[in-house]
Design a protein around this motif. Structure first.
Motif, PDB file in Angstrom:
ATOM      1  N   ALA A 197      -9.954   8.446  15.556  1.00 20.48           N
ATOM      2  CA  ALA A 197      -8.919   7.456  15.294  1.00 20.48           C
ATOM      3  C   ALA A 197      -8.095   7.882  14.090  1.00 20.48           C
ATOM      4  CB  ALA A 197      -9.546   6.086  15.038  1.00 20.48           C
ATOM      5  N   GLY A 198      -6.929   7.262  13.931  1.00 18.01           N
ATOM      6  CA  GLY A 198      -6.148   7.439  12.725  1.00 18.01           C
ATOM      7  C   GLY A 198      -6.626   6.494  11.640  1.00 18.01           C
ATOM      8  N   PRO A 199      -6.163   6.659  10.416  1.00 19.01           N
ATOM      9  CA  PRO A 199      -6.620   5.790   9.331  1.00 19.01           C
ATOM     10  C   PRO A 199      -6.263   4.328   9.545  1.00 19.01           C
ATOM     11  CG  PRO A 199      -4.832   7.234   8.599  1.00 19.01           C
ATOM     12  CD  PRO A 199      -5.263   7.733   9.930  1.00 19.01           C
ATOM     13  N   LEU A 200      -5.170   4.029  10.242  1.00 15.74           N
ATOM     14  CA  LEU A 200      -4.800   2.638  10.486  1.00 15.74           C
ATOM     15  C   LEU A 200      -5.660   1.996  11.572  1.00 15.74           C
ATOM     16  CD1 LEU A 200      -0.887   2.839  10.324  1.00 15.74           C
ATOM     17  CD2 LEU A 200      -2.488   2.160   8.522  1.00 15.74           C
ATOM     18  N   GLY A 201      -6.194   2.795  12.479  1.00 15.05           N
ATOM     19  CA  GLY A 201      -6.996   2.258  13.571  1.00 15.05           C
ATOM     20  C   GLY A 201      -8.481   2.401  13.394  1.00 15.05           C
ATOM     21  N   GLU A 202      -8.907   3.037  12.293  1.00 17.06           N
ATOM     22  CA  GLU A 202     -10.326   3.320  12.094  1.00 17.06           C
ATOM     23  C   GLU A 202     -11.176   2.051  12.104  1.00 17.06           C
ATOM     24  OE1 GLU A 202     -13.280   5.131   8.620  1.00 17.06           O
ATOM     25  OE2 GLU A 202     -11.104   5.126   8.340  1.00 17.06           O
ATOM     26  N   ALA A 203     -10.723   1.016  11.402  1.00 15.29           N
ATOM     27  CA  ALA A 203     -11.524  -0.214  11.326  1.00 15.29           C
ATOM     28  C   ALA A 203     -11.720  -0.826  12.705  1.00 15.29           C
ATOM     29  CB  ALA A 203     -10.855  -1.218  10.387  1.00 15.29           C
ATOM     30  N   ALA A 204     -10.692  -0.778  13.537  1.00 14.08           N
ATOM     31  CA  ALA A 204     -10.819  -1.308  14.894  1.00 14.08           C
ATOM     32  C   ALA A 204     -11.766  -0.457  15.721  1.00 14.08           C
ATOM     33  CB  ALA A 204      -9.450  -1.383  15.567  1.00 14.08           C
ATOM     34  N   ALA A 205     -11.704   0.863  15.567  1.00 12.30           N
ATOM     35  CA  ALA A 205     -12.595   1.743  16.327  1.00 12.30           C
ATOM     36  C   ALA A 205     -14.052   1.438  16.032  1.00 12.30           C
ATOM     37  CB  ALA A 205     -12.281   3.204  16.011  1.00 12.30           C
ATOM     38  N   ARG A 206     -14.358   1.085  14.795  1.00 16.77           N
ATOM     39  CA  ARG A 206     -15.736   0.783  14.419  1.00 16.77           C
ATOM     40  C   ARG A 206     -16.250  -0.504  15.074  1.00 16.77           C
ATOM     41  NH1 ARG A 206     -17.157   4.312  10.751  1.00 16.77           N
ATOM     42  NH2 ARG A 206     -15.627   5.226   9.333  1.00 16.77           N
ATOM     43  N   LEU A 207     -15.350  -1.326  15.575  1.00 16.21           N
ATOM     44  CA  LEU A 207     -15.750  -2.607  16.171  1.00 16.21           C
ATOM     45  C   LEU A 207     -15.849  -2.556  17.688  1.00 16.21           C
ATOM     46  CD1 LEU A 207     -13.581  -5.097  14.044  1.00 16.21           C
ATOM     47  CD2 LEU A 207     -15.927  -4.319  13.637  1.00 16.21           C
ATOM     48  N   LEU A 208     -15.512  -1.428  18.304  1.00 12.75           N
ATOM     49  CA  LEU A 208     -15.504  -1.360  19.764  1.00 12.75           C
ATOM     50  C   LEU A 208     -16.903  -1.146  20.319  1.00 12.75           C
ATOM     51  CD1 LEU A 208     -12.392   0.866  20.573  1.00 12.75           C
ATOM     52  CD2 LEU A 208     -12.542  -1.636  20.531  1.00 12.75           C
ATOM     53  N   PRO A 209     -17.345  -1.976  21.252  1.00 15.25           N
ATOM     54  CA  PRO A 209     -18.608  -1.697  21.942  1.00 15.25           C
ATOM     55  C   PRO A 209     -18.534  -0.339  22.642  1.00 15.25           C
ATOM     56  CG  PRO A 209     -17.885  -3.943  22.393  1.00 15.25           C
ATOM     57  CD  PRO A 209     -16.745  -3.257  21.702  1.00 15.25           C
ATOM     58  N   GLY A 210     -19.616   0.411  22.557  1.00  7.33           N
ATOM     59  CA  GLY A 210     -19.682   1.711  23.224  1.00  7.33           C
ATOM     60  C   GLY A 210     -19.484   2.890  22.305  1.00  7.33           C
ATOM     61  N   VAL A 211     -19.016   2.667  21.074  1.00 11.29           N
ATOM     62  CA  VAL A 211     -18.717   3.770  20.161  1.00 11.29           C
ATOM     63  C   VAL A 211     -19.932   4.057  19.290  1.00 11.29           C
ATOM     64  CG1 VAL A 211     -17.260   4.548  18.259  1.00 11.29           C
ATOM     65  CG2 VAL A 211     -16.247   3.256  20.157  1.00 11.29           C
ATOM     66  N   ASP A 212     -20.382   5.301  19.282  1.00  4.26           N
ATOM     67  CA  ASP A 212     -21.515   5.717  18.467  1.00  4.26           C
ATOM     68  C   ASP A 212     -21.099   6.289  17.119  1.00  4.26           C
ATOM     69  OD1 ASP A 212     -23.735   5.252  20.356  1.00  4.26           O
ATOM     70  OD2 ASP A 212     -22.720   6.774  21.548  1.00  4.26           O
ATOM     71  N   GLU A 213     -19.927   6.895  17.066  1.00  2.00           N
ATOM     72  CA  GLU A 213     -19.492   7.576  15.854  1.00  2.00           C
ATOM     73  C   GLU A 213     -17.975   7.538  15.801  1.00  2.00           C
ATOM     74  OE1 GLU A 213     -20.414  11.888  13.750  1.00  2.00           O
ATOM     75  OE2 GLU A 213     -20.021  11.844  15.908  1.00  2.00           O
ATOM     76  N   VAL A 214     -17.432   7.454  14.602  1.00  2.00           N
ATOM     77  CA  VAL A 214     -15.981   7.444  14.416  1.00  2.00           C
ATOM     78  C   VAL A 214     -15.590   8.582  13.484  1.00  2.00           C
ATOM     79  CG1 VAL A 214     -14.012   6.159  13.497  1.00  2.00           C
ATOM     80  CG2 VAL A 214     -15.765   4.965  14.820  1.00  2.00           C
ATOM     81  N   LEU A 215     -14.636   9.388  13.917  1.00  2.00           N
ATOM     82  CA  LEU A 215     -13.983  10.376  13.065  1.00  2.00           C
ATOM     83  C   LEU A 215     -12.560   9.892  12.819  1.00  2.00           C
ATOM     84  CD1 LEU A 215     -14.970  13.697  14.883  1.00  2.00           C
ATOM     85  CD2 LEU A 215     -16.206  12.520  13.065  1.00  2.00           C
ATOM     86  N   THR A 216     -11.993  10.237  11.668  1.00  2.00           N
ATOM     87  CA  THR A 216     -10.602   9.875  11.405  1.00  2.00           C
ATOM     88  C   THR A 216      -9.784  11.106  11.068  1.00  2.00           C
ATOM     89  OG1 THR A 216     -10.888   9.460   9.036  1.00  2.00           O
ATOM     90  CG2 THR A 216     -11.294   7.618  10.522  1.00  2.00           C
ATOM     91  N   PHE A 217      -8.529  11.057  11.481  1.00  2.00           N
ATOM     92  CA  PHE A 217      -7.585  12.136  11.202  1.00  2.00           C
ATOM     93  C   PHE A 217      -6.199  11.539  11.078  1.00  2.00           C
ATOM     94  CE2 PHE A 217      -4.697  15.536  12.875  1.00  2.00           C
ATOM     95  CZ  PHE A 217      -4.812  16.392  11.785  1.00  2.00           C
ATOM     96  N   ASP A 218      -5.525  11.839   9.987  1.00  2.00           N
ATOM     97  CA  ASP A 218      -4.172  11.337   9.749  1.00  2.00           C
ATOM     98  C   ASP A 218      -3.189  12.332  10.354  1.00  2.00           C
ATOM     99  OD1 ASP A 218      -2.072   9.850   8.867  1.00  2.00           O
ATOM    100  OD2 ASP A 218      -2.512  10.030   6.723  1.00  2.00           O
TER     101      ASP A 218
END
Length: 423
Positions: free
Chosen positions: A53-74
């Motif tokens: 995800a991007g830095p603006l969407g990272e917080a939302a990605a962490r809340l999605l069912p099914g996601v085990d890990e989040v990487l961020t890239f601007d």
């Protein structure tokens, strides 16, 4: 609300032959939330799912069912204020991706974006199989070059790509937006029924002006509604002015997950075409959406919940993707009458309270049992962007006046953030 324990899919029975899948969505909160159903499709058919995800969407990605890990890239090709090209950040991302040895990747984009810059980085990281919607010739960058259906809603287009890649919703998944269960925000809001007015938007063209929002709050209070005004930390002056003496001002008092809790407790949410509109949909709360036609409603309207669209769909700004209103007085939204807002609220049914917990359970079941579902997103064959995940019918409203106008560890490297799920 309690958080059930997760069972990692890496150790789930019958899952060893399933891929480690990367899903990419580099935009803002709303874009990531709309990717949620496609993410669950990919998660149901994978032993592990990582989201970039991007830095603006990272917080939302962490809340999605099914996601085990989040990487961020601007990414320097995304957003209205894109990052500068940074070789070190690109190299750090390539290294982070290469270390994880992804078997396949889905790149999710909006209809006006190209997936090819992202695809090039994935190929440099050794991801052999990459799928995306692409109008441009991809050369060897894509193994699945998918063509988006004309006018498809963003959520549905993402599901189309996931389906073309061989993924399907698990049995019992309703195909709408969802979050991990939000916290109890009763101590913030109180227990009496309320409606939420969220006056802000990153693009001013997509929201009421401050004065118009304040007038609407006064009208709602005058009609007997208890009103809660929400906004981010940078919007505290706005929410204070809009709430005035008529509403509870929660500006700057909630993070994204707490805001989801506030929206989940509301009778309805009145909001522009911005991230909290999709956050409300993800917790099952009906939406009165102030929809400026700068982007198509068929692609960006609240998905999967009852909603009413207010605004002039034929305004001169239609389809321009303008950030600020180009017309004096912001007529497409500010000309909406108070009576129409009140009538829109009266037309909405009660919120569906059980959705989030149900989908979270469904996603976990699919992970731990290795079940491959073949359920459609909504049981519908309609392709016009108006078919709804919950079987309801979208209602549009245009006025006479407007026609005249849970991380355990976090590791940071240059340009990347990693969250390891387990809570």
């Amino acid at each position: 609300m309690t958080h059930p324990e997760r069972t990692p899919r890496d150790t789930a029975p019958h899952g060893a032959d399933r891929p480690h899948t990367l899903v990419v969505r580099l935009d803002s909160v709303g874009d990531v939330l709309l990717a949620g159903p496609a993410v669950r499709m990919a998660a149901a058919g994978s032993r592990r799912l990582t989201m970039l995800a991007g830095p603006l969407g990272e917080a939302a990605a962490r809340l999605l069912p099914g996601v085990d890990e989040v990487l961020t890239f601007d990414a320097p090709w995304v957003g209205r204020d894109p990052a500068a090209v940074d070789r070190a950040a690109g190299d750090a991302l390539i290294d982070a991706l290469a270390t994880r040895r992804f078997d396949r990747a889905l790149i999710l984009t909006s209809y006006h974006q190209s997936p090819l810059p992202t695809a090039l980085l994935l190929k440099l990281a050794g991801v052999e199989w990459v799928a995306a919607d692409s109008e441009d010739y991809p050369g060897s960058l894509l193994q699945l070059r998918h063509r988006r259906g004309r006018g498809r809603h963003e959520a549905r287009a993402a599901m189309d790509l996931a389906a073309a890649a061989g993924f399907a919703l698990p049995p019992g998944d309703h195909g709408g937006l969802d979050l991990e269960p939000p916290p109890d925000t009763g101590p913030l809001t109180g227990t009496d029924p309320y409606v939420v007015v969220h006056p802000g938007a990153t693009a001013p063209a997509r929201a009421w002006s401050e004065r118009r929002a304040a007038r609407a709050v006064a009208a709602l209070a005058g009609a007997g509604h208890r009103v809660v005004v929400t906004g981010g930390a940078s919007e505290k002056e706005l929410t204070a002015a809009v709430a005035g003496r008529h509403a509870l001002d929660l500006g700057g008092r909630t993070g994204l997950h707490e805001l989801a809790g506030v929206l989940a407790g509301a009778r309805a949410v009145i909001v522009g075409n911005t991230g909290p509109s999709h956050l409300a949909a993800a917790v099952g709360t009906p939406v009165v959406c102030l929809f400026a036609p700068v982007v198509p409603a068929g692609r960006w309207a609240p998905f999967g919940v009852p909603h009413v669209l207010l605004g002039d769909r034929d305004a001169p700004c239609a389809g321009t993707r303008a950030v600020s209103c180009p017309l004096p007085g912001h007529p497409c939204l500010d000309a909406i009458e108070d009576a129409e807002v009140l009538a829109a609220l009266d037309r909405l049914p009660p919120a569906a309270r059980s959705r989030t917990a149900r989908t979270a359970r469904t996603a976990r079941t699919a992970r731990t049992t290795g079940t491959d579902g073949n359920a459609r997103a909504d049981g519908s064959t309609r392709a016009d962007g108006n078919a709804r995940a919950d079987g309801t019918t979208r209602t549009d409203s245009t006025t006479r006046a407007t026609r005249a106008a849970r991380a355990d560890t976090t590791t940071r490297a240059t340009g990347t953030t990693t969250r390891k799920a387990g809570a």
